[in-house]
Design an enzyme around this catalytic site. Structure first.
Site, PDB file in Angstrom:
ATOM      1  N   ASN A 134      39.653 -26.254   1.369  1.00 19.26           N
ATOM      2  CA  ASN A 134      39.182 -25.214   2.302  1.00 19.26           C
ATOM      3  C   ASN A 134      37.693 -24.890   2.092  1.00 19.26           C
ATOM      4  O   ASN A 134      37.275 -23.736   2.198  1.00 19.26           O
ATOM      5  CB  ASN A 134      40.039 -23.939   2.204  1.00 19.26           C
ATOM      6  N   ASP A 143      38.552 -37.008   3.977  1.00 18.29           N
ATOM      7  CA  ASP A 143      37.928 -36.072   3.042  1.00 18.29           C
ATOM      8  C   ASP A 143      36.487 -36.503   2.770  1.00 18.29           C
ATOM      9  O   ASP A 143      36.256 -37.571   2.200  1.00 18.29           O
ATOM     10  CB  ASP A 143      38.745 -36.095   1.748  1.00 18.29           C
ATOM     11  N   ARG A 200      36.364 -29.569   5.391  1.00 17.99           N
ATOM     12  CA  ARG A 200      36.861 -29.882   6.732  1.00 17.99           C
ATOM     13  C   ARG A 200      37.454 -28.698   7.470  1.00 17.99           C
ATOM     14  O   ARG A 200      37.116 -28.470   8.638  1.00 17.99           O
ATOM     15  CB  ARG A 200      37.908 -31.014   6.644  1.00 17.99           C
TER      16      ARG A 200
HETATM   17  P1  4NP Z   1      38.131 -30.289   1.813  1.00 16.28           P
HETATM   18  O1  4NP Z   1      37.305 -31.155   0.763  1.00 16.28           O
HETATM   19  O2  4NP Z   1      39.601 -30.517   1.503  1.00 16.28           O
HETATM   20  O3  4NP Z   1      37.743 -30.866   3.135  1.00 16.28           O
HETATM   21  O4  4NP Z   1      37.704 -28.867   1.633  1.00 16.28           O
HETATM   22  C1  4NP Z   1      37.533 -31.081  -0.615  1.00 16.28           C
HETATM   23  C2  4NP Z   1      37.119 -29.997  -1.334  1.00 16.28           C
HETATM   24  C3  4NP Z   1      37.322 -29.940  -2.699  1.00 16.28           C
HETATM   25  C4  4NP Z   1      37.955 -30.981  -3.340  1.00 16.28           C
HETATM   26  C5  4NP Z   1      38.376 -32.073  -2.610  1.00 16.28           C
HETATM   27  C6  4NP Z   1      38.173 -32.115  -1.255  1.00 16.28           C
HETATM   28  N1  4NP Z   1      38.157 -30.941  -4.729  1.00 16.28           N
HETATM   29  O5  4NP Z   1      38.674 -31.918  -5.284  1.00 16.28           O
HETATM   30  O6  4NP Z   1      37.839 -29.924  -5.372  1.00 16.28           O
END
Ligand code: 4NP
Length: 145
Positions: free
Chosen positions: A10, A118, A13
């Site tokens: 969060n 991601d 994306r």
């Molecule tokens: P999101 O991206 O799911 O699009 O917010 C990520 C944010 C953090 C992490 C991985 C993906 N993480 O591993 O901390």
């Protein structure tokens, strides 16, 4: 009508989708409750990733959001729960009461399916691609809502 966008952290994306949907709904004069959340709490309380804020700023999309994890009551409270990828959807369905499972969908479903990859560990082009996918998807969802 209410929509919750969900990704892993969060911060990349789903907050991007959140800002885009708020702006595009408002442009159509549609009253839509929009929020976003992550399946993990690692970044809870943090502002979106600077790369997401940069893409949104370049496109004139405002967003004020702090990361939060999906809560159990989200499944009852939202009409539509849109996952960015299959992993997000699987994690959501593992927690979702059966009566609300129909609300959990992939965000790109109305534009032919696929996933919003991601972008966290990649370069800035991943964020531009996510923005392009999410703008088209939000417009397509708004056409159906
Ligand atoms: P999101 O991206 O799911 O699009 O917010 C990520 C944010 C953090 C992490 C991985 C993906 N993480 O591993 O901390």
């Amino acid at each position: 009508m209410s929509v919750l966008f969900v990704c892993l952290g969060n911060i990349c994306r789903s907050p991007m989708a959140h800002g885009v949907m708020l702006q595009r709904a408002a442009a159509r004069g549609r009253a839509l409750h929009v929020d976003s959340a992550g399946t993990i709490s690692t970044h809870a309380g943090e502002r979106p990733d600077p790369r997401t804020l940069d893409v949104l700023a370049r496109h004139g999309v405002p967003l004020d959001h702090r990361s939060r994890r999906v809560r159990d009551d989200d499944f009852a409270n939202f009409d539509l729960i849109l996952a960015m990828d299959h992993s997000n959807r699987t994690d959501l369905l593992a927690r979702c009461p059966a009566e609300h499972a129909h609300k959990v969908r992939l965000v790109l479903e109305p534009i032919g399916g696929g996933i919003v990859k991601d972008p966290y560990y990649g370069g800035p082009s991943g964020f531009d691609l996510a923005y392009e996918q999410l703008t088209r998807a939000c417009d397509a969802w708004l056409d159906t809502l």
